[in-house]
Design a protein around this motif. Structure first.
Motif, PDB file in Angstrom:
ATOM      1  N   ILE A 101      12.558  -9.417  21.061  1.00 41.60           N
ATOM      2  CA  ILE A 101      11.967 -10.058  19.888  1.00 41.60           C
ATOM      3  C   ILE A 101      12.208  -9.174  18.678  1.00 41.60           C
ATOM      4  CG2 ILE A 101       9.811 -10.762  18.784  1.00 41.60           C
ATOM      5  CD1 ILE A 101       8.747 -11.561  21.483  1.00 41.60           C
ATOM      6  N   VAL A 159       6.511 -12.522  11.812  1.00 39.89           N
ATOM      7  CA  VAL A 159       7.597 -13.455  12.129  1.00 39.89           C
ATOM      8  C   VAL A 159       8.357 -12.847  13.298  1.00 39.89           C
ATOM      9  CG1 VAL A 159       9.642 -14.660  11.305  1.00 39.89           C
ATOM     10  CG2 VAL A 159       7.756 -14.196   9.726  1.00 39.89           C
ATOM     11  N   TRP A 160       8.288 -13.495  14.462  1.00 35.78           N
ATOM     12  CA  TRP A 160       8.928 -12.993  15.673  1.00 35.78           C
ATOM     13  C   TRP A 160      10.081 -13.921  16.043  1.00 35.78           C
ATOM     14  CZ3 TRP A 160       4.285 -11.695  19.439  1.00 35.78           C
ATOM     15  CH2 TRP A 160       3.523 -10.646  18.878  1.00 35.78           C
ATOM     16  N   THR A 161      11.297 -13.386  15.995  1.00 32.17           N
ATOM     17  CA  THR A 161      12.485 -14.151  16.348  1.00 32.17           C
ATOM     18  C   THR A 161      12.948 -13.744  17.742  1.00 32.17           C
ATOM     19  OG1 THR A 161      13.151 -14.310  14.029  1.00 32.17           O
ATOM     20  CG2 THR A 161      14.846 -14.744  15.688  1.00 32.17           C
ATOM     21  N   ASP A 220      15.337 -13.739  21.216  1.00 36.69           N
ATOM     22  CA  ASP A 220      16.771 -13.803  21.499  1.00 36.69           C
ATOM     23  C   ASP A 220      17.135 -15.163  22.076  1.00 36.69           C
ATOM     24  OD1 ASP A 220      17.160 -13.530  24.665  1.00 36.69           O
ATOM     25  OD2 ASP A 220      15.471 -12.300  24.066  1.00 36.69           O
ATOM     26  N   GLU A 221      18.427 -15.465  22.103  1.00 33.19           N
ATOM     27  CA  GLU A 221      18.891 -16.799  22.491  1.00 33.19           C
ATOM     28  C   GLU A 221      18.500 -17.179  23.913  1.00 33.19           C
ATOM     29  OE1 GLU A 221      20.635 -14.563  20.894  1.00 33.19           O
ATOM     30  OE2 GLU A 221      21.667 -15.491  19.174  1.00 33.19           O
ATOM     31  N   SER A 254      14.864 -17.878  24.130  1.00 39.07           N
ATOM     32  CA  SER A 254      14.540 -19.101  23.394  1.00 39.07           C
ATOM     33  C   SER A 254      14.937 -20.367  24.145  1.00 39.07           C
ATOM     34  CB  SER A 254      15.258 -19.093  22.039  1.00 39.07           C
ATOM     35  OG  SER A 254      14.889 -17.983  21.257  1.00 39.07           O
ATOM     36  N   ARG A 292      12.721 -23.739  15.150  1.00 39.37           N
ATOM     37  CA  ARG A 292      14.065 -23.453  15.618  1.00 39.37           C
ATOM     38  C   ARG A 292      14.888 -22.870  14.473  1.00 39.37           C
ATOM     39  NH1 ARG A 292      17.303 -26.296  19.466  1.00 39.37           N
ATOM     40  NH2 ARG A 292      15.686 -27.913  19.586  1.00 39.37           N
ATOM     41  N   ASN A 293      15.618 -21.804  14.769  1.00 40.76           N
ATOM     42  CA  ASN A 293      16.591 -21.260  13.825  1.00 40.76           C
ATOM     43  C   ASN A 293      17.903 -21.107  14.582  1.00 40.76           C
ATOM     44  OD1 ASN A 293      18.004 -20.053  11.770  1.00 40.76           O
ATOM     45  ND2 ASN A 293      16.912 -18.108  11.857  1.00 40.76           N
ATOM     46  N   GLN A 302      17.792 -19.853  18.259  1.00 33.69           N
ATOM     47  CA  GLN A 302      16.655 -18.965  18.458  1.00 33.69           C
ATOM     48  C   GLN A 302      15.341 -19.645  18.080  1.00 33.69           C
ATOM     49  OE1 GLN A 302      18.666 -15.684  16.105  1.00 33.69           O
ATOM     50  NE2 GLN A 302      17.800 -14.458  17.765  1.00 33.69           N
ATOM     51  N   VAL A 327      11.500 -19.179  16.686  1.00 33.66           N
ATOM     52  CA  VAL A 327      10.834 -18.263  15.763  1.00 33.66           C
ATOM     53  C   VAL A 327       9.349 -18.589  15.725  1.00 33.66           C
ATOM     54  CG1 VAL A 327      10.736 -17.383  13.408  1.00 33.66           C
ATOM     55  CG2 VAL A 327      12.929 -18.124  14.360  1.00 33.66           C
ATOM     56  N   THR A 357       5.845 -17.795  13.950  1.00 29.33           N
ATOM     57  CA  THR A 357       5.257 -17.231  12.726  1.00 29.33           C
ATOM     58  C   THR A 357       3.745 -17.389  12.804  1.00 29.33           C
ATOM     59  OG1 THR A 357       7.219 -17.838  11.429  1.00 29.33           O
ATOM     60  CG2 THR A 357       5.201 -17.367  10.207  1.00 29.33           C
TER      61      THR A 357
END
Length: 215
Positions: free
Chosen positions: A31, A50-52, A54-55, A58, A115-116, A119, A121, A123
């Motif tokens: 993350i 804000v936690w993104t 990994d693919e 996700s 979705r980004n 990934q 995300v 928040t």
């Protein structure tokens, strides 16, 4: 494997909903974090996170979301499931002032999942139980999974930002530990089904520390 199935693993002390079933060594998931202090009436009231993910981490969440649009009931349900796991682990965060732990409120005032690209995300606002003074104060905080199933990292200093009211009189610094080779090799040796001894507190030994200092 659905998000609902993964939710049942919450008791193992990690972001159970977010774990990848394809990884083999610690950490299993990654993350990337971004953090901004939340301020009201010249007092610190929380941290915007804000936690993104990994693919691979996700993939299950995005599969369950399908083609649902932003703000849809599907995304809200998934966000609630992920947030429940975060709350069960005390936001995976410790916050300190003058050597004493600062308590958090039990429920975030806002949270969302989106979705980004490939990934997911998350928040949310991590609320402090009581607003904290800023003038002349220093605070430290860390976010980590104690078992080190999940690697939670601020990539660099740019992942930490100050709101405009604090920009001229506060600063945030990031300290990244340098575990020795033996500890790194131990983490890599753990199979996905393994859990390090609780007494080892493995995640803490890899955890970064953020210091917020205000004039």
């Amino acid at each position: 494997m659905t998000a609902t199935t993964l939710t049942k693993r919450a008791g193992i002390g990690c972001l159970a909903l977010l774990l990848s079933p394809l990884a083999w060594s610690h950490p299993h998931s990654f993350i990337a974090m971004q953090t901004t202090p939340v301020v009201s009436n010249d007092a610190l009231t929380g941290l915007k996170m804000v936690w993104t993910m990994d693919e691979i981490t996700s993939a299950d969440l995005l599969y369950d979301a399908g083609d649902a649009g932003p703000g849809s009931p599907v995304w809200k349900k998934l966000a609630a499931e992920v947030m429940a796991n975060v709350l069960a682990q005390h936001y995976f965060t410790e916050f300190w002032h003058r050597g004493k732990a600062v308590k958090f409120d039990n429920l975030p005032p806002s949270y969302s999942l989106a979705r980004n690209g490939a990934q997911a995300v998350l928040t949310f606002v991590l609320p402090l139980a009581q607003a904290q003074p800023l003038k002349g104060q220093t605070y430290t905080f860390s976010s980590f999974d104690p078992t080190y199933f999940v690697d939670m990292t601020w990539k660099n200093a740019q992942a930490l930002s100050l709101p405009e009211p604090l920009a001229s009189r506060c600063k945030m610094t990031l300290q990244t530990p340098q575990p020795d080779a033996a500890l790194k090799n131990f983490a890599l040796s753990l199979d996905k089904a393994d859990a390090p001894p609780e007494s080892m507190d493995l995640g803490r030994q890899f955890a970064q520390t953020v210091t917020l200092t205000c004039l």
